[in-house]
Design a protein around this motif. Sequence first.
Motif, mmCIF file in Angstrom:
data_model
loop_
_atom_site.group_PDB
_atom_site.id
_atom_site.type_symbol
_atom_site.label_atom_id
_atom_site.label_comp_id
_atom_site.label_asym_id
_atom_site.label_seq_id
_atom_site.Cartn_x
_atom_site.Cartn_y
_atom_site.Cartn_z
ATOM 1 N N VAL A 7 -23.396 -59.357 23.820
ATOM 2 C CA VAL A 7 -23.257 -58.528 25.015
ATOM 3 C C VAL A 7 -22.238 -59.146 25.963
ATOM 4 O O VAL A 7 -21.919 -60.324 25.876
ATOM 5 C CB VAL A 7 -24.608 -58.363 25.755
ATOM 6 C CG1 VAL A 7 -25.626 -57.677 24.877
ATOM 7 C CG2 VAL A 7 -25.136 -59.698 26.226
ATOM 8 N N GLU A 8 -21.748 -58.327 26.854
ATOM 9 C CA GLU A 8 -20.874 -58.803 27.922
ATOM 10 C C GLU A 8 -21.588 -58.536 29.234
ATOM 11 O O GLU A 8 -22.021 -57.422 29.490
ATOM 12 C CB GLU A 8 -19.540 -58.062 27.896
ATOM 13 C CG GLU A 8 -18.602 -58.487 29.012
ATOM 14 C CD GLU A 8 -17.288 -57.751 28.942
ATOM 15 O OE1 GLU A 8 -16.409 -58.190 28.179
ATOM 16 O OE2 GLU A 8 -17.168 -56.724 29.636
ATOM 17 N N LEU A 9 -21.745 -59.563 30.047
ATOM 18 C CA LEU A 9 -22.393 -59.413 31.343
ATOM 19 C C LEU A 9 -21.354 -59.097 32.411
ATOM 20 O O LEU A 9 -20.291 -59.714 32.457
ATOM 21 C CB LEU A 9 -23.140 -60.692 31.710
ATOM 22 C CG LEU A 9 -24.217 -61.153 30.727
ATOM 23 C CD1 LEU A 9 -24.793 -62.483 31.179
ATOM 24 C CD2 LEU A 9 -25.300 -60.115 30.587
ATOM 25 N N ASN A 15 -16.823 -57.004 37.177
ATOM 26 C CA ASN A 15 -16.254 -58.316 36.858
ATOM 27 C C ASN A 15 -17.114 -59.005 35.811
ATOM 28 O O ASN A 15 -18.349 -59.005 35.907
ATOM 29 C CB ASN A 15 -16.178 -59.186 38.112
ATOM 30 C CG ASN A 15 -15.324 -58.559 39.180
ATOM 31 O OD1 ASN A 15 -14.173 -58.222 38.937
ATOM 32 N ND2 ASN A 15 -15.895 -58.366 40.354
ATOM 33 N N ILE A 16 -16.474 -59.578 34.822
ATOM 34 C CA ILE A 16 -17.197 -60.251 33.744
ATOM 35 C C ILE A 16 -17.848 -61.524 34.282
ATOM 36 O O ILE A 16 -17.224 -62.302 35.003
ATOM 37 C CB ILE A 16 -16.251 -60.583 32.579
ATOM 38 C CG1 ILE A 16 -15.689 -59.289 31.983
ATOM 39 C CG2 ILE A 16 -16.973 -61.401 31.514
ATOM 40 C CD1 ILE A 16 -14.604 -59.501 30.956
ATOM 41 N N ILE A 17 -19.105 -61.705 33.925
ATOM 42 C CA ILE A 17 -19.860 -62.908 34.301
ATOM 43 C C ILE A 17 -19.869 -63.839 33.090
ATOM 44 O O ILE A 17 -20.154 -63.411 31.978
ATOM 45 C CB ILE A 17 -21.301 -62.544 34.711
ATOM 46 C CG1 ILE A 17 -21.282 -61.602 35.916
ATOM 47 C CG2 ILE A 17 -22.114 -63.802 34.978
ATOM 48 C CD1 ILE A 17 -22.634 -61.010 36.235
#
Length: 61
Positions: A7-9, A15-17
């Motif tokens: 997953v991408e947070l 904004n990517i975490i």
Amino acid sequence: MAVRKVVELQDHGGNIIHPHTEAIAVFMSDGHNLEEHMSEDITEEELRALFNHTQMAVNKT
């Protein structure tokens, strides 16, 4: 076996975490965690094989 999800947070603005973790929470394909692997004596060749295998597994998902 556990279900693996890639997953991408993102925050509310998109904004990517980039989360941080501990080696003890990163599990390898052989069932050991990264901390256990790092505490063993390991050759450069074994290290390359370990990370190449891990990268191949990530690319398959």
